[in-house]
Write a protein that holds these residues in place. Structure first.
Motif, short mmCIF file in Angstrom:
data_model
loop_
_atom_site.label_atom_id
_atom_site.label_comp_id
_atom_site.label_asym_id
_atom_site.label_seq_id
_atom_site.Cartn_x
_atom_site.Cartn_y
_atom_site.Cartn_z
N GLU A 52 131.40 92.99 51.88
CA GLU A 52 132.10 93.96 51.04
C GLU A 52 133.54 94.16 51.48
O GLU A 52 134.43 94.38 50.64
CB GLU A 52 131.34 95.28 51.06
N LYS A 53 133.78 94.06 52.77
CA LYS A 53 135.14 94.21 53.29
C LYS A 53 136.07 93.15 52.74
O LYS A 53 137.27 93.37 52.56
CB LYS A 53 135.13 94.16 54.82
N GLU A 54 135.51 91.98 52.44
CA GLU A 54 136.31 90.88 51.89
C GLU A 54 136.29 90.87 50.36
O GLU A 54 136.69 89.89 49.74
CB GLU A 54 135.82 89.55 52.44
N GLY A 55 135.80 91.96 49.77
CA GLY A 55 135.83 92.09 48.32
C GLY A 55 134.58 91.57 47.63
O GLY A 55 134.53 91.54 46.39
N GLY A 56 133.56 91.19 48.40
CA GLY A 56 132.33 90.69 47.81
C GLY A 56 131.31 91.79 47.57
O GLY A 56 131.57 92.97 47.81
N ARG A 57 130.14 91.39 47.11
CA ARG A 57 129.05 92.33 46.84
C ARG A 57 127.80 91.84 47.54
O ARG A 57 127.48 90.65 47.50
CB ARG A 57 128.80 92.46 45.34
N ALA A 58 127.06 92.78 48.14
CA ALA A 58 125.87 92.40 48.88
C ALA A 58 124.97 93.61 49.08
O ALA A 58 125.41 94.76 48.95
CB ALA A 58 126.24 91.80 50.23
N PHE A 59 123.73 93.34 49.39
CA PHE A 59 122.78 94.39 49.77
C PHE A 59 121.74 93.77 50.69
O PHE A 59 121.54 92.54 50.69
CB PHE A 59 122.12 95.02 48.55
N ALA A 71 105.94 86.85 50.47
CA ALA A 71 106.79 86.58 49.31
C ALA A 71 106.79 87.76 48.33
O ALA A 71 107.84 88.14 47.79
CB ALA A 71 106.34 85.31 48.60
N ASP A 72 105.62 88.35 48.12
CA ASP A 72 105.55 89.50 47.21
C ASP A 72 106.34 90.69 47.77
O ASP A 72 107.00 91.41 47.01
CB ASP A 72 104.10 89.90 46.99
N THR A 73 106.27 90.89 49.09
CA THR A 73 107.04 91.97 49.70
C THR A 73 108.53 91.73 49.53
O THR A 73 109.29 92.63 49.18
CB THR A 73 106.70 92.09 51.19
N LEU A 74 108.95 90.50 49.78
CA LEU A 74 110.36 90.14 49.67
C LEU A 74 110.87 90.37 48.26
O LEU A 74 111.90 91.04 48.05
CB LEU A 74 110.55 88.68 50.08
N PHE A 75 110.16 89.86 47.28
CA PHE A 75 110.64 89.98 45.90
C PHE A 75 110.42 91.38 45.33
O PHE A 75 111.14 91.80 44.42
CB PHE A 75 110.00 88.90 45.03
N GLY A 76 109.46 92.10 45.90
CA GLY A 76 109.30 93.49 45.51
C GLY A 76 110.50 94.33 45.89
O GLY A 76 110.84 95.31 45.21
N GLY A 77 111.17 93.96 46.98
CA GLY A 77 112.40 94.64 47.37
C GLY A 77 113.63 94.08 46.68
O GLY A 77 114.60 94.80 46.42
N LEU A 78 113.58 92.79 46.37
CA LEU A 78 114.74 92.12 45.78
C LEU A 78 114.95 92.46 44.31
O LEU A 78 116.06 92.79 43.88
CB LEU A 78 114.57 90.60 45.94
N GLU A 79 113.90 92.37 43.53
CA GLU A 79 114.05 92.46 42.07
C GLU A 79 114.66 93.77 41.59
O GLU A 79 115.58 93.75 40.76
CB GLU A 79 112.71 92.19 41.40
N PRO A 80 114.20 94.94 42.07
CA PRO A 80 114.83 96.17 41.57
C PRO A 80 116.29 96.29 41.97
O PRO A 80 117.10 96.86 41.22
CB PRO A 80 113.98 97.28 42.20
N ARG A 81 116.65 95.74 43.11
CA ARG A 81 118.06 95.80 43.54
C ARG A 81 118.92 94.88 42.68
O ARG A 81 120.06 95.22 42.35
CB ARG A 81 118.16 95.44 45.02
N LEU A 82 118.40 93.72 42.32
CA LEU A 82 119.12 92.86 41.39
C LEU A 82 119.29 93.55 40.04
O LEU A 82 120.36 93.52 39.44
CB LEU A 82 118.39 91.53 41.20
N LYS A 83 118.21 94.15 39.57
CA LYS A 83 118.22 94.82 38.26
C LYS A 83 119.25 95.94 38.24
O LYS A 83 120.01 96.10 37.26
CB LYS A 83 116.84 95.38 37.97
N ASP A 84 119.30 96.71 39.32
CA ASP A 84 120.25 97.83 39.39
C ASP A 84 121.69 97.35 39.34
O ASP A 84 122.55 98.01 38.76
CB ASP A 84 120.03 98.62 40.68
N ARG A 85 121.95 96.20 39.93
CA ARG A 85 123.34 95.75 40.08
C ARG A 85 123.81 94.81 38.97
O ARG A 85 125.01 94.70 38.73
CB ARG A 85 123.52 95.08 41.45
N THR A 86 122.88 94.11 38.34
CA THR A 86 123.29 93.12 37.34
C THR A 86 122.67 93.35 35.97
O THR A 86 123.10 92.72 35.00
CB THR A 86 122.92 91.70 37.80
N GLY A 87 121.65 94.18 35.90
CA GLY A 87 120.97 94.40 34.64
C GLY A 87 119.85 93.42 34.38
O GLY A 87 119.11 93.54 33.40
#
Length: 253
Positions: A52-59, A71-87
């Motif tokens: 983020e300091k270099e102007g990028g986006r991450a979580f 894998a289910d745990t990983l994507f269970g955390g990933l998908e809502p964060r992607l949805k929040d940030r990109t739609g």
């Protein structure tokens, strides 16, 4: 505008070492980066802050790999964060970098050690790819970080080399399976790379490892990250099922 502006990426094991360098490089190219970690939340947040300091986006996203349901745990955390940030939950780039290593004579390898290396280095990436295919759109990228130890003999790391050899089969077989969707799948094999371990601060050890490369140096993680960034880009659209030697000439023989 970077080469990956508008893209999303997941880099497993990206709170330090090669994974961190990959996450930061993809972030500089414009991708929204999911920084995965199993332990070390503070280190993962530092990577997010660096991007983020270099102007990028991450979580950051946490999931222990090599355990049932990882894998289910990983994507269970990933998908809502992607949805929040990109739609959407689209994932354009998947980098399977997370891994574990244990050194010791072949006679000292225990079933538990062996099972752990297979679980994290081969089984987890397979099911992460399988799960990710629900999210990866046509034209996506899958990049697996293997090791030069699948090509050179090192008896003290035989189980690790076996696990990484299994990982490479993902690129061989999935690249054929996903060709019609223009999803490329490739393996990148680093050599001796300074991952921040105290081992690389010991001058004698560093000198020995540096001589494995034709350049006479231990690689910095950014050297591997640059290769991954290329494979993630549109420029690499015609490369799939490949084994990319990023060992600095270590495998030349």
């Amino acid at each position: 505008m970077g080469n990956l502006t508008g893209k999303t990426a997941l880099v497993t094991g990206s709170s330090r070492g090669i994974g961190r360098a990959i996450a930061e490089r993809l972030g500089r190219e414009g991708a929204l980066v999911a920084v995965h970690y199993s332990t070390g939340a503070d280190a993962a947040e530092q990577v997010v802050e660096s991007i983020e300091k270099e102007g990028g986006r991450a979580f950051a996203v946490k999931a222990e790999l090599g355990v049932p349901g990882d894998a289910d745990t990983l994507f269970g955390g990933l998908e809502p964060r992607l949805k929040d940030r990109t739609g959407t939950t689209d994932l354009n780039i998947l980098v399977n970098n997370a891994g574990v290593m244990a050194m010791g004579a072949p006679e000292e390898v225990t079933p538990d050690m062996f099972d752990r290396m297979i679980a994290v280095n081969a089984k987890a990436p397979f099911f992460i790819v399988q799960r990710a295919l629900r999210l990866i759109p046509d034209g996506g990228r899958i990049i697996n970080i293997s090791s030069g130890l699948t090509r050179v003999a090192s008896p003290d790391q035989v189980a690790y080399g076996m696990a990484k050899g299994a990982l490479e089969q993902i690129a061989l077989h999935f690249s054929r399976h996903l060709g019609k969707r223009r999803i490329t799948v490739n393996s990148v094999a680093p050599g001796s790379t300074d991952n921040g371990s105290a081992l690389f601060q010991i001058s004698e050890v560093r000198e020995t490892l540096s001589q494995l490369s034709t350049f006479g140096e231990v690689a910095e993680p950014a050297a591997v990250a640059d290769v991954v960034a290329f494979l993630a880009s549109e420029d690499a659209r015609w490369i799939t099922g490949a084994f990319i030697d990023a060992s600095g000439g270590t495998l030349l023989g």
